[in-house]
Design a protein around this motif. Structure first.
Motif, PDB file in Angstrom:
ATOM      1  N   LYS A 198      -6.862  -6.008   7.644  1.00 19.76           N
ATOM      2  CA  LYS A 198      -8.268  -5.618   7.680  1.00 19.76           C
ATOM      3  C   LYS A 198      -8.462  -4.111   7.799  1.00 19.76           C
ATOM      4  CE  LYS A 198      -9.737  -9.986   9.790  1.00 19.76           C
ATOM      5  NZ  LYS A 198     -10.389 -10.614  10.980  1.00 19.76           N
ATOM      6  N   ASP A 199      -7.395  -3.401   8.187  1.00 14.51           N
ATOM      7  CA  ASP A 199      -7.512  -1.945   8.339  1.00 14.51           C
ATOM      8  C   ASP A 199      -7.242  -1.200   7.039  1.00 14.51           C
ATOM      9  OD1 ASP A 199      -7.924  -2.218  11.148  1.00 14.51           O
ATOM     10  OD2 ASP A 199      -5.749  -2.448  11.402  1.00 14.51           O
ATOM     11  N   ALA A 200      -6.806  -1.912   6.013  1.00 12.87           N
ATOM     12  CA  ALA A 200      -6.397  -1.252   4.770  1.00 12.87           C
ATOM     13  C   ALA A 200      -7.547  -0.554   4.056  1.00 12.87           C
ATOM     14  CB  ALA A 200      -5.747  -2.273   3.832  1.00 12.87           C
ATOM     15  N   PHE A 201      -8.806  -0.896   4.424  1.00 11.04           N
ATOM     16  CA  PHE A 201      -9.942  -0.228   3.781  1.00 11.04           C
ATOM     17  C   PHE A 201      -9.918   1.282   4.038  1.00 11.04           C
ATOM     18  CE2 PHE A 201     -11.500  -0.783   8.066  1.00 11.04           C
ATOM     19  CZ  PHE A 201     -12.328   0.319   8.287  1.00 11.04           C
ATOM     20  N   PHE A 204       0.825  -1.213   0.000  1.00 15.21           N
ATOM     21  CA  PHE A 204       0.000   0.000   0.000  1.00 15.21           C
ATOM     22  C   PHE A 204       0.860   1.265   0.000  1.00 15.21           C
ATOM     23  CE2 PHE A 204      -2.420  -3.261   2.426  1.00 15.21           C
ATOM     24  CZ  PHE A 204      -3.458  -3.446   1.517  1.00 15.21           C
ATOM     25  N   ARG A 205       2.134   1.120  -0.395  1.00 12.22           N
ATOM     26  CA  ARG A 205       3.068   2.241  -0.332  1.00 12.22           C
ATOM     27  C   ARG A 205       2.565   3.468  -1.111  1.00 12.22           C
ATOM     28  NH1 ARG A 205       8.461   3.710   0.438  1.00 12.22           N
ATOM     29  NH2 ARG A 205       9.275   5.134  -1.148  1.00 12.22           N
ATOM     30  N   VAL A 219      -6.228   2.788  15.768  1.00 12.92           N
ATOM     31  CA  VAL A 219      -7.015   2.271  14.639  1.00 12.92           C
ATOM     32  C   VAL A 219      -7.573   0.891  14.968  1.00 12.92           C
ATOM     33  CG1 VAL A 219      -6.921   1.543  12.225  1.00 12.92           C
ATOM     34  CG2 VAL A 219      -5.699   3.606  12.962  1.00 12.92           C
ATOM     35  N   SER A 220      -6.700  -0.009  15.338  1.00 15.13           N
ATOM     36  CA  SER A 220      -7.107  -1.369  15.721  1.00 15.13           C
ATOM     37  C   SER A 220      -6.038  -1.918  16.641  1.00 15.13           C
ATOM     38  CB  SER A 220      -7.268  -2.265  14.492  1.00 15.13           C
ATOM     39  OG  SER A 220      -5.997  -2.526  13.916  1.00 15.13           O
ATOM     40  N   GLU A 221      -6.367  -2.997  17.333  1.00 13.67           N
ATOM     41  CA  GLU A 221      -5.389  -3.571  18.262  1.00 13.67           C
ATOM     42  C   GLU A 221      -4.179  -4.101  17.506  1.00 13.67           C
ATOM     43  OE1 GLU A 221      -5.154  -6.843  21.925  1.00 13.67           O
ATOM     44  OE2 GLU A 221      -7.094  -5.994  21.296  1.00 13.67           O
ATOM     45  N   ASP A 222      -4.396  -4.730  16.337  1.00 13.49           N
ATOM     46  CA  ASP A 222      -3.263  -5.233  15.551  1.00 13.49           C
ATOM     47  C   ASP A 222      -2.369  -4.087  15.083  1.00 13.49           C
ATOM     48  OD1 ASP A 222      -4.055  -7.838  15.830  1.00 13.49           O
ATOM     49  OD2 ASP A 222      -5.046  -7.965  13.866  1.00 13.49           O
ATOM     50  N   ASN A 223      -2.965  -3.014  14.620  1.00 12.89           N
ATOM     51  CA  ASN A 223      -2.195  -1.863  14.155  1.00 12.89           C
ATOM     52  C   ASN A 223      -1.414  -1.225  15.305  1.00 12.89           C
ATOM     53  OD1 ASN A 223      -2.398   1.436  13.714  1.00 12.89           O
ATOM     54  ND2 ASN A 223      -1.792   0.328  11.869  1.00 12.89           N
ATOM     55  N   GLU A 224      -2.073  -1.087  16.456  1.00 15.68           N
ATOM     56  CA  GLU A 224      -1.405  -0.469  17.608  1.00 15.68           C
ATOM     57  C   GLU A 224      -0.269  -1.346  18.106  1.00 15.68           C
ATOM     58  OE1 GLU A 224      -1.856   3.184  19.968  1.00 15.68           O
ATOM     59  OE2 GLU A 224      -2.449   2.447  17.988  1.00 15.68           O
ATOM     60  N   ALA A 257       2.977  12.842  17.252  1.00 17.30           N
ATOM     61  CA  ALA A 257       3.166  12.885  15.798  1.00 17.30           C
ATOM     62  C   ALA A 257       3.891  11.637  15.304  1.00 17.30           C
ATOM     63  CB  ALA A 257       3.951  14.144  15.410  1.00 17.30           C
ATOM     64  N   MET A 258       4.803  11.098  16.109  1.00 22.52           N
ATOM     65  CA  MET A 258       5.508   9.875  15.733  1.00 22.52           C
ATOM     66  C   MET A 258       4.532   8.694  15.706  1.00 22.52           C
ATOM     67  SD  MET A 258       8.845   8.069  17.515  1.00 22.52           S
ATOM     68  CE  MET A 258       8.016   7.397  18.968  1.00 22.52           C
ATOM     69  N   ILE A 259       3.682   8.598  16.717  1.00 23.21           N
ATOM     70  CA  ILE A 259       2.721   7.497  16.781  1.00 23.21           C
ATOM     71  C   ILE A 259       1.718   7.613  15.638  1.00 23.21           C
ATOM     72  CG2 ILE A 259       0.969   6.392  18.198  1.00 23.21           C
ATOM     73  CD1 ILE A 259       3.855   6.086  19.213  1.00 23.21           C
ATOM     74  N   GLN A 260       1.278   8.822  15.325  1.00 22.33           N
ATOM     75  CA  GLN A 260       0.351   9.032  14.217  1.00 22.33           C
ATOM     76  C   GLN A 260       0.973   8.589  12.897  1.00 22.33           C
ATOM     77  OE1 GLN A 260      -0.821  13.136  13.798  1.00 22.33           O
ATOM     78  NE2 GLN A 260      -2.629  12.645  12.571  1.00 22.33           N
ATOM     79  N   PHE A 261       2.227   8.973  12.676  1.00 21.72           N
ATOM     80  CA  PHE A 261       2.932   8.569  11.456  1.00 21.72           C
ATOM     81  C   PHE A 261       3.060   7.051  11.386  1.00 21.72           C
ATOM     82  CE2 PHE A 261       7.019   7.564   9.353  1.00 21.72           C
ATOM     83  CZ  PHE A 261       6.771   8.094   8.083  1.00 21.72           C
ATOM     84  N   LEU A 262       3.411   6.415  12.501  1.00 25.93           N
ATOM     85  CA  LEU A 262       3.599   4.963  12.512  1.00 25.93           C
ATOM     86  C   LEU A 262       2.289   4.214  12.298  1.00 25.93           C
ATOM     87  CD1 LEU A 262       6.263   4.430  15.325  1.00 25.93           C
ATOM     88  CD2 LEU A 262       6.468   3.811  12.915  1.00 25.93           C
ATOM     89  N   ARG A 263       1.189   4.757  12.795  1.00 27.54           N
ATOM     90  CA  ARG A 263      -0.103   4.089  12.539  1.00 27.54           C
ATOM     91  C   ARG A 263      -0.388   4.037  11.046  1.00 27.54           C
ATOM     92  NH1 ARG A 263      -2.688   7.365  17.351  1.00 27.54           N
ATOM     93  NH2 ARG A 263      -2.370   5.911  19.084  1.00 27.54           N
ATOM     94  N   LEU A 264      -0.057   5.105  10.331  1.00 30.55           N
ATOM     95  CA  LEU A 264      -0.230   5.083   8.882  1.00 30.55           C
ATOM     96  C   LEU A 264       0.754   4.111   8.239  1.00 30.55           C
ATOM     97  CD1 LEU A 264      -1.588   6.324   6.342  1.00 30.55           C
ATOM     98  CD2 LEU A 264       0.302   7.972   6.303  1.00 30.55           C
ATOM     99  N   VAL A 265       2.014   4.141   8.679  1.00 23.19           N
ATOM    100  CA  VAL A 265       3.040   3.261   8.119  1.00 23.19           C
ATOM    101  C   VAL A 265       2.644   1.791   8.275  1.00 23.19           C
ATOM    102  CG1 VAL A 265       5.410   2.443   8.450  1.00 23.19           C
ATOM    103  CG2 VAL A 265       4.943   4.897   8.381  1.00 23.19           C
TER     104      VAL A 265
END
Length: 398
Positions: free
Chosen positions: A292-295, A240-241, A313-318, A279-287
């Motif tokens: 299932k969160d890709a939607f 999804f880059r 976003v989700s437990e897996d993402n976090e 801001a670091m955590i926000q960037f990493l959540r996107l990275v």
């Protein structure tokens, strides 16, 4: 950048003093009155020599000492050196070498009763000038400036102020200037000292070539927190880059697109909890967005996704986010531990590098403790789906 521009201007001032008998004297700009030019010449000749900067500044250290600095800090000196080398190589190929009648490779200037040769418009000369600029420049009136004679002022942790902008009165009104102000009452003959600003040990060493006492005690020059630096990026192999790069370029901050590789400070020192920069955590959540969160990367959410990832976003993402921070901290600590196992020469450079390692280790340790605690409490957070159901009024039992 501003440092490189100031370095070029400084080399030009040296070239204007060239005594080697040639006409290679840089660019005769700006035009100055004789008295002002004499003041500039006197200032240039008092700057530390090329050889003196080998002792005074890390950018001029030998390779072994720079390697130690590289392993002692997350603020990598090699990254800075690479940027300097890239700039000087381009300038040497495209500008300096093409016109040696204007841009001499070396110059001779009179220092006291002797003539001294210094590198000028060359890679060595550029690195020399950059080290001078980094150690002697100040942010005044919103820009980085090199202020002749004011740059003589030494640093003091206590009872001191940073140089700031101020008006200079003239017969025709006022003009822009800089204000040097003492933080205490002075008597005749007392030295006027200033603050070089709230920096951590690594920043002081990379900018000024020393670590002040306040950094050694509390980790912050002038009261600032100690910091270490962590870098993260969108993986080249991420399926999804392209979507993520599109979000970073157009949907993050107004008029300030983000690069796919980002660096963030983590803090330690008294009063620090170790909580990472949001801001670091926000960037990493996107990275780390995927599965299932890709939607959320669908075009329908493109204007909202940056806001979505400001919260879990989700437990897996976090879990992927905190794991990335934990691994980055542990890797940095491992490099520092390996450096400590190396045989030490026990000189001043070793001592300075050890100070930087000790302070940054504290910042990394505090961050590591905080993030590991976060990893144990992922099930207690509220995630995107729960927030979405609440916003639609669908979170109650039927």
């Amino acid at each position: 950048g501003d440092v490189g521009l100031l370095a070029m201007l400084l080399l030009n001032e040296m070239a204007r003093l060239n005594l080697d008998g040639s006409d290679a004297k840089g660019i005769e700009l700006p035009k100055r009155k004789e008295g002002i030019q004499n003041l500039m010449e006197a200032w240039v000749t008092t700057l530390p020599s090329f050889e003196e900067m080998f002792v005074l500044h890390p950018l001029m250290w030998d390779e072994d000492d720079q390697e130690k600095m590289q392993s002692s800090s997350t603020k990598k000196i090699y990254r800075l050196l690479d940027d300097i080398d890239d700039d000087s190589s381009w300038l040497d190929e495209k500008v300096w070498s093409a016109d040696r009648k204007t841009f001499p490779e070396t110059v001779k200037i009179r220092v006291g009763d002797e003539e001294e040769e210094r590198p000028c418009f060359s890679p060595d000369g550029f690195r020399y000038a950059v080290s001078l600029v980094r150690s002697r420049s100040f942010f005044v009136d919103g820009s980085l400036r090199l202020l002749p004679y004011l740059d003589y002022a030494n640093h003091d942790d206590y009872n001191s102020y940073e140089i700031r902008d101020g008006g200079v009165g003239t017969l025709w009104g006022s003009a822009k200037g800089a204000l040097l102000k003492s933080g205490k009452k002075l008597r005749k003959g007392d030295e006027v000292r200033i603050s070089y600003g709230p920096k951590g040990p690594a920043d002081y060493l990379l900018d000024h070539g020393f670590v002040p006492p306040m950094c050694r005690k509390t980790g912050g020059g002038g009261g600032g927190a100690i910091t270490a630096e962590l870098s993260f990026e969108v993986d080249d192999a991420d399926r999804f880059r392209d979507d993520k790069l599109d979000v970073l370029e157009y949907e993050t901050y107004d008029l300030a697109p983000m690069e796919p590789s980002q660096m963030f400070d983590v803090t330690g020192g008294p009063g620090s909890t170790g909580e990472p920069d949001p801001a670091m955590i926000q960037f990493l959540r996107l990275v780390k967005l995927g599965g299932k969160d890709a939607f959320l990367l669908e075009s329908i959410f493109r204007k909202e996704i940056w806001g979505f990832v400001s919260e879990p976003v989700s437990e897996d993402n976090e879990r992927a986010v905190v794991t990335a921070v934990i691994e980055a901290c542990e890797n940095a600590l491992s490099e520092m531990a390996a450096e400590e196992e190396e045989e030490s020469k026990g000189d001043e450079k070793d001592r300075l590098c050890a100070m930087v390692r000790e302070s940054e280790r504290e910042a990394l340790d505090r961050t590591l403790v905080y993030v590991k605690q976060e990893a144990e409490a992922l099930d207690l957070k509220e995630y995107y789906q729960e927030r979405r159901l609440k916003s639609l009024g669908l979170d109650s039992d039927w």
